[in-house]
Design a protein around this motif. Structure first.
Motif, PDB file in Angstrom:
ATOM      1  N   HIS A  69      -3.731  -1.705 -10.848  1.00 35.51           N
ATOM      2  CA  HIS A  69      -3.697  -2.013  -9.419  1.00 35.51           C
ATOM      3  C   HIS A  69      -2.248  -2.035  -8.945  1.00 35.51           C
ATOM      4  O   HIS A  69      -1.451  -2.855  -9.399  1.00 35.51           O
ATOM      5  CB  HIS A  69      -4.358  -3.372  -9.152  1.00 35.51           C
ATOM      6  N   GLN A  70      -1.917  -1.131  -8.054  1.00 31.11           N
ATOM      7  CA  GLN A  70      -0.564  -1.020  -7.522  1.00 31.11           C
ATOM      8  C   GLN A  70      -0.431  -1.838  -6.241  1.00 31.11           C
ATOM      9  O   GLN A  70      -1.221  -1.681  -5.319  1.00 31.11           O
ATOM     10  CB  GLN A  70      -0.249   0.454  -7.242  1.00 31.11           C
ATOM     11  N   ILE A  71       0.581  -2.706  -6.181  1.00 29.95           N
ATOM     12  CA  ILE A  71       0.872  -3.489  -4.975  1.00 29.95           C
ATOM     13  C   ILE A  71       2.174  -2.978  -4.383  1.00 29.95           C
ATOM     14  O   ILE A  71       3.223  -3.030  -5.018  1.00 29.95           O
ATOM     15  CB  ILE A  71       1.000  -4.988  -5.298  1.00 29.95           C
ATOM     16  N   SER A  72       2.112  -2.475  -3.164  1.00 22.94           N
ATOM     17  CA  SER A  72       3.290  -1.875  -2.529  1.00 22.94           C
ATOM     18  C   SER A  72       4.054  -2.899  -1.699  1.00 22.94           C
ATOM     19  O   SER A  72       3.462  -3.637  -0.908  1.00 22.94           O
ATOM     20  CB  SER A  72       2.860  -0.702  -1.648  1.00 22.94           C
ATOM     21  N   VAL A  73       5.370  -2.925  -1.878  1.00 18.86           N
ATOM     22  CA  VAL A  73       6.230  -3.773  -1.043  1.00 18.86           C
ATOM     23  C   VAL A  73       6.300  -3.198   0.367  1.00 18.86           C
ATOM     24  O   VAL A  73       6.226  -3.920   1.357  1.00 18.86           O
ATOM     25  CB  VAL A  73       7.637  -3.906  -1.659  1.00 18.86           C
ATOM     26  N   GLU A  74       6.434  -1.882   0.446  1.00 20.57           N
ATOM     27  CA  GLU A  74       6.378  -1.214   1.751  1.00 20.57           C
ATOM     28  C   GLU A  74       5.016  -1.455   2.383  1.00 20.57           C
ATOM     29  O   GLU A  74       4.005  -1.516   1.695  1.00 20.57           O
ATOM     30  CB  GLU A  74       6.562   0.296   1.586  1.00 20.57           C
ATOM     31  N   LEU A  75       4.986  -1.555   3.698  1.00 20.30           N
ATOM     32  CA  LEU A  75       3.726  -1.713   4.420  1.00 20.30           C
ATOM     33  C   LEU A  75       3.617  -0.596   5.445  1.00 20.30           C
ATOM     34  O   LEU A  75       4.407  -0.524   6.384  1.00 20.30           O
ATOM     35  CB  LEU A  75       3.678  -3.081   5.106  1.00 20.30           C
ATOM     36  N   ASP A  76       2.639   0.316   5.224  1.00 23.83           N
ATOM     37  CA  ASP A  76       2.473   1.484   6.098  1.00 23.83           C
ATOM     38  C   ASP A  76       3.769   2.278   6.234  1.00 23.83           C
ATOM     39  O   ASP A  76       4.140   2.740   7.315  1.00 23.83           O
ATOM     40  CB  ASP A  76       1.980   1.069   7.489  1.00 23.83           C
TER      41      ASP A  76
END
Length: 287
Positions: free
Chosen positions: A211-218
């Protein structure tokens, strides 16, 4: 990029080309591509039979890079453009790059890959977003990319089919071996979450149940509220590392790891030394 700047650059290239007797001569062994891993894939199959013009240089981002007039001129000299698929650079620039190139074959190397579509949030609702372009971060996807490349390179040099097939089979064997290594190494990590600034490992995460959690949002840097949420998530999931591609600013990642007593891990899936970097990333994830 501002429309005026793009128009100016395209106009400048048009002037350069028109000043050279009205027509640019094709180089029969010149191929243009978007990113460095494509050069690596081509050379694994065709050796040095083709000169590969890479548009996005080391350290540059496929989301923001703007081609130079000389690069656009080199595309016009090329006999083919192998696009990686759906990176922003190609969405913005590809039509302009090939418009003045005369007879040039454009090949989409993402053909046959099950593409991942993102989720976009707008106020109180969510909907299916654009295609995640990072197919080169997956060993399984690169097997398909390599097959597409092999078929197209044979069309460009039919007399080298046996050599290319031998090279392709050898590369495919190495990809299978690395894929099996990842399957075995990450089998006990299924469902594990990892944090990354830019979501560059989406396809790798899908391949091995991570499961990848991105710091960037959109595609944007996180707001203070989102940063707070990320820190809370990292603590809850006992995440101690934040991956950052060398093309991106590490400051937000540093702010998170400071709060969780963790570390920033620099990765570079866009490197030309692609296979070794993929092995390094898998080894980091398995530990």
């Amino acid at each position: 990029m501002h429309l005026i700047n793009k128009f100016t650059l395209v106009l400048l290239v048009g002037i350069i080309i028109s000043c050279q007797s009205g027509k640019i001569e094709k180089e029969t062994n010149l191929i243009s591509v978007s990113i460095l891993p494509q050069k690596y894939f081509i050379e694994r199959i065709a050796g040095d039979d083709f000169k590969v013009n890479v548009l996005i240089p080391p350290g540059a981002s496929p989301a923001t890079y703007e081609p130079t007039p000389m690069q656009m001129k080199d595309v016009a000299k090329s006999i083919a453009y192998f696009r990686i698929g759906h990176i922003p650079f190609e969405t913005v620039w590809l039509n302009n790059l090939v418009e003045g190139a005369g007879e040039i074959k454009v090949v989409d190397l993402s053909k046959g890959i099950e593409l991942i579509k993102g989720i976009e949030k707008h106020g109180d609702h969510v909907h299916e977003g654009g295609i995640d372009p990072h197919i080169w971060s997956s060993l399984k996807s690169v097997k398909i990319i390599s097959r597409n490349l092999f078929q197209e390179l044979v069309k460009l040099a039919p007399n080298k089919k046996e050599v290319y097939e031998k090279n392709y089979r050898k590369f495919l064997s190495e990809l299978d071996e690395m894929d099996q290594f990842a399957e075995t190494s990450l089998s006990h990590k299924k469902g594990m979450s990892f944090m990354i600034f830019h979501p560059a490992l989406t396809y790798l995460a899908r391949d091995y149940g991570l499961h990848q959690i991105s710091v960037e949002l959109d595609g944007k840097e996180p707001s203070p509220a989102h940063m707070k949420h990320l820190v809370e998530e990292a603590k809850r999931l006992e995440i101690k590392q934040v991956f950052v591609q060398k093309q991106f600013n590490v400051e937000n990642a540093k702010a998170i790891v400071f709060e969780i007593n963790g570390e920033v891990v620099l990765i570079d899936p866009l490197t030309e030394d692609w296979l070794n970097e993929m092995k390094r990333i898998i080894n980091i994830l398995k530990d």
